[in-house]
Design a protein around this motif. Structure first.
Motif, mmCIF file in Angstrom:
data_model
loop_
_atom_site.group_PDB
_atom_site.id
_atom_site.type_symbol
_atom_site.label_atom_id
_atom_site.label_comp_id
_atom_site.label_asym_id
_atom_site.label_seq_id
_atom_site.Cartn_x
_atom_site.Cartn_y
_atom_site.Cartn_z
ATOM 1 N N UNK A 109 0.816 -1.224 0.000
ATOM 2 C CA UNK A 109 0.000 0.000 0.000
ATOM 3 C C UNK A 109 0.845 1.266 0.000
ATOM 4 N N UNK A 110 2.160 1.103 0.116
ATOM 5 C CA UNK A 110 3.079 2.246 0.113
ATOM 6 C C UNK A 110 3.697 2.380 -1.275
ATOM 7 N N UNK A 111 3.306 3.404 -2.059
ATOM 8 C CA UNK A 111 3.777 3.497 -3.444
ATOM 9 C C UNK A 111 5.233 3.957 -3.549
ATOM 10 N N UNK A 112 5.898 3.469 -4.578
ATOM 11 C CA UNK A 112 7.220 3.995 -4.936
ATOM 12 C C UNK A 112 7.087 5.309 -5.699
ATOM 13 N N UNK A 113 5.948 5.468 -6.361
ATOM 14 C CA UNK A 113 5.679 6.668 -7.160
ATOM 15 C C UNK A 113 4.178 6.823 -7.296
ATOM 16 N N UNK A 114 3.700 8.067 -7.378
ATOM 17 C CA UNK A 114 2.268 8.326 -7.505
ATOM 18 C C UNK A 114 2.050 9.529 -8.400
ATOM 19 N N UNK A 115 0.939 9.509 -9.152
ATOM 20 C CA UNK A 115 0.577 10.660 -9.990
ATOM 21 C C UNK A 115 -0.103 11.759 -9.182
ATOM 22 N N UNK A 116 -0.497 11.460 -7.934
ATOM 23 C CA UNK A 116 -1.144 12.434 -7.042
ATOM 24 C C UNK A 116 -2.406 13.026 -7.667
ATOM 25 N N UNK A 117 -3.239 12.163 -8.211
ATOM 26 C CA UNK A 117 -4.462 12.616 -8.881
ATOM 27 C C UNK A 117 -5.720 12.061 -8.209
#
Length: 836
Positions: free
Chosen positions: A105-113
């Motif tokens: 559940x902990x992302x390495x990367x996210x688009x923050x959308x």
């Protein structure tokens, strides 16, 4: 009898709209979709499978990246490198996340959308990966979040940054291109200010499909070409990108489908050793026979990683651990790179020895460079990072502080390489002697062979067959003026003369017949002329005349086309009745009308850039031996006018009156709809066999096109048809369809005219045609048959740069206009895309 309009099938139209909507949504990637790194078939593709988002291998070996790729080339990366258990997931919240595992559940990367109302994703055919809301609007795009690459149609502005390791690339607000190391050292800063002096508001960098790097800005009159790839304008199937490579250099790369490799066609920093930090800390960059290599200053240093020498070197004993004295290692023909703003570098003016001693006695100094270029400058490096460059061409001497004793790198002879070098030298002498002997023998034999057969016609024909290989390659062949003068027998046999110059018949070295056009009024420079020729030659279609080659010598500008045996269409349509052999039957005429429409459709809607012909008329429609129609002279409008093609006047494009659309005379923009008008006039002439501007007692002294519409309104279509056709069997349904299409094409308002793709569909009978409104008379100045000049229309001014676009097909129907005339296609995009 009046021909009734066919009934509209509302149910069929409704079902067609549903089908189109379903096909559009089928390309969308729904929420909760997931890509898996351990599944090689897990991918999201663009509609034509040109691009795909998937997990692909990356360096170092054993790692993967989630990337948008063209074939095997990543152009955008989502997050850092990962392993085979990673997933890329479009969450129900609308957030795109790269996760180390499916259960994480902990992302390495996210688009923050997550809070932007995302309802679906799409990988577009341009390579742009977008997240969309319920109305279809883009709320996030990969083109706005570039990593290390930009592709054609992608725009890079001053807010974007390309990154690769410690390196980054940006556009400064003044338009300069900058390369930075560690976001602090600017080692490349060139671009706009080297070609112009302007303050920019929103500089945009783009790579054209042809391999030209351009800079645009609202404050500039035209786009600036900053760099050309070495293969620019070659091969239409070449895919080109701009990439910040991991060695810190910005390059234009080319990729030919199926080759599997990128080829560099331009580099920002021409000398790779001038890239700051290329060989890491304390590394010295130099060259072997073919490429840059990294080494350590001496045996007082060792590689940090012997498998990757670009990571730099470290001292075998650190300076603070020296048990004895500190010494200075001398490095001849070596320079330590210094760029602004390096605050850790001190500059003095002194000789070699004072420079050396100052660093030796300075507690914070670790290295120095004394320039021997006459400036007397001495650079003292107080930073812990030192980037070196060694070459025999550098007169500078550098010094590095090490723990005594100094241990220089061994010379090749001391390392046992002297014997090998002497053996290699002797081997090279033998090889050169043998090759020289073989070359002399081949030269003698070749000269004897040439002397014996140079007058033999049999062998001369064979030589011509070899010359054919050059012409068959597909690329435009460059001829000398002398070659074309000989091929045309001194430009003796003239085939015709148009607005762009005279055309002569010629026989090339391979015995093939060609048409040689001598261009007039060409003011472009050599490079621009070659670029336009390359664009024309790369435009291939069954219904377009093929460009074989060109000549550009001094003031001579010539184009060499394939030869059309049956000449131009006007010689058949308007031939006197006694020349019965020059008449076309209806089947051939309809085939010519369709072929011409398909050729123009390709120019308007299927080329990379819309090409507006500007001079559609029977004289520019040629027929081959099978009476297949081919459009000629396309792309020449831009050759004649080297100025900004977004602003045109009648004096800058050589159209022909009688075929020019009304907007030519009304200070309106010239778009692809102007060609549609010209085609409508030609189509009416194909049916009638009369010039559209003819006025006679038969037409009640009215312009023929207006008289023809009156007869059509009366239901008397036969009156419009060429009398020579009535004695033969003709398809009156095709005739009626052609006449109706011509009236739609010659509407006064460009928005009422259909796109050429719709014209083809109407002529083919696969599209219903509504009854056209009456076309209004064009301005008086458009009647006639000669080329337009400045004196014919003195009040013309510069055309506007854009054109209003109808909002929807429904609004057109309310105004009494057919919905197929929608201006949302290539022809109504304004003149910025007017000419390729």
């Amino acid at each position: 009898m009046r021909v009734p309009s066919p009934p509209r099938p509302p149910l069929l139209a409704f079902l067609l709209c549903l089908l189109l909507a379903a096909s559009a949504s089928a390309a969308d990637i729904p929420l909760n979709s997931t890509l898996y790194a351990n599944d090689p078939n897990s991918r999201w593709a663009s509609p034509n499978n040109t691009f795909a988002l998937s997990f692909v291998p990356s360096a170092p070996a054993g790692t993967l990246i989630a990337a948008v790729s063209y074939s095997t080339i990543p152009i955008w990366q989502a997050g850092p490198s990962t392993n085979s258990s990673a997933v890329l997931r479009l969450l129900p919240s609308g957030d795109l996340q790269l996760l180390p595992a499916a259960s994480s559940t902990t992302p390495l990367w996210s688009s923050s959308t997550a809070a932007l109302g995302v309802t679906a994703a799409e990988l577009q055919e341009s390579g742009n990966f977008v997240l969309k809301n319920s109305s279809g609007a883009t709320v996030w795009a990969s083109f706005d979040q570039p990593t290390d690459t930009i592709v054609p149609t992608q725009q890079l502005n001053a807010n974007h940054t390309l990154t690769s390791g410690l390196y980054s690339f940006k556009i400064k607000p003044n338009g300069n291109l900058t390369l930075l190391w560690n976001n602090t050292i600017t080692y490349y800063n060139l671009g706009l200010n080297s070609t112009a002096n302007s303050n920019l508001s929103n500089p945009i960098l783009e790579i054209r499909p042809t391999g030209i790097l351009t800079l645009s800005d609202p404050s500039l009159n035209s786009d600036l070409d900053l760099a050309y790839s070495s293969d620019y304008a070659e091969e239409s199937d070449v895919f080109r990108i701009v990439k910040l490579d991991n060695d810190g250099n910005l390059r234009i790369h080319s990729f030919v489908q199926g080759s599997g490799t990128l080829t560099a066609g331009w580099a920002a920093v021409s000398d790779q050793c001038q890239v700051y930090g290329f060989c890491g800390n304390n590394g010295i960059c130099s060259y072997n026979e073919t490429s840059p290599i990294c080494g350590c200053p001496s045996q007082n240093f060792e590689f940090i990683d012997s498998r990757d020498t670009s990571r730099g070197c470290k001292r075998t004993r650190e300076l603070q651990d020296c048990s004895g004295q500190v010494a200075m290692l001398q490095l001849d023909h070596t320079e330590f790179l210094t760029f602004e703003p390096e605050l850790d570098t001190q500059v003095f003016y002194m000789g070699n020895q004072p420079c050396n001693l100052n660093c030796l006695n300075g507690a914070s100094c670790v290295a120095s460079t004394s320039l021997s270029d006459g400036s007397g400058q001495c650079f003292l490096k107080t930073s812990s990072f030192v980037s070196g460059f060694r070459t025999p061409a550098i007169p500078s001497t550098s010094y590095v502080k090490v723990c005594a004793p100094v241990l220089p790198n061994p010379s090749p002879a001391a390392a046992g390489g002297g014997g090998r070098d002497r053996w290699r030298l002797r081997a090279w002498v033998v090889v050169v002697a043998v090759l020289a002997t073989l070359f002399v023998l081949a030269l003698v034999e070749g000269g004897f062979w040439w002397w014996c057969i140079r007058n033999n016609t049999k062998f001369s024909a064979l030589s011509s067959q070899y010359a054919l290989l050059e012409y068959a390659s597909g690329a435009p062949v460059q001829f000398s003026y002398k070659e074309l003068q000989k091929a045309t027998k001194g430009f003796k046999e003239k085939l015709g003369e148009g607005g762009f110059g005279a055309v002569y018949k010629g026989v090339l070295a391979n015995r093939s017949v060609a048409a040689v056009k001598q261009l007039e009024g060409i003011e472009q420079g050599e490079k621009q002329f070659r670029m336009e020729v390359a664009t024309i030659s790369s435009t291939h279609h069954l219904n377009l005349v093929r460009l074989i080659g060109f000549c550009s010598e001094g003031r001579h500008r010539l184009l060499v086309y394939e030869f059309m045996k049956n000449g131009s269409l006007d010689s058949f349509l308007f031939a006197p009745e006694e020349q019965s052999g020059k008449h076309l039957n209806w089947e051939n005429r309809y085939s010519v009308a369709l072929g011409t429409a398909r050729g123009i459709t390709y120019l308007h809607e299927e080329c990379r850039d819309c090409i507006v012909h500007c001079d559609i008329k029977p004289e520019n429609i040629l027929l081959d031996e099978n009476y297949c129609a081919k459009v000629s002279d396309f792309g020449l409008a831009k050759l004649v006018n080297p100025k900004d093609h977004r602003y045109r006047t009648l004096t800058s494009v050589r159209g022909t009156r009688g075929y020019l659309a009304p907007e030519w005379l009304a200070n309106l923009p010239i778009t692809s709809k102007s060609d549609v008008y010209s085609y409508g006039m030609v189509l009416l002439e194909i049916v009638s066999g009369k010039r559209n501007f003819e006025v006679s007692a038969e037409t009640n002294h009215k312009k023929f096109s207006l008289w023809a519409y009156e007869e059509f309104e009366k239901g008397n279509v036969e009156a419009v048809v060429d009398r020579r056709l009535l004695s033969h069997e003709i398809d009156m349904e095709q005739v009626r369809r052609a006449v109706v299409v011509s009236f739609w094409c010659i509407q006064e308002q460009p928005s009422q005219r259909p796109m050429m793709g719709k014209v083809v569909q109407m002529l083919e009978g696969i599209m219903e045609i509504e009854r056209p409104p009456a076309p209004k008379a064009a301005a008086e100045g458009s009647v006639g048959g000669t080329s337009v000049t400045a004196s014919s229309v003195s009040a013309l001014s510069t055309f506007a740069a854009s054109m209003p676009v109808p909002s929807s097909s429904s609004s057109l129907q309310m105004a009494g206009v057919s919905p197929f005339a929608s201006g949302k296609h290539g022809g109504e995009r304004g003149t910025s895309s007017m000419v390729s």
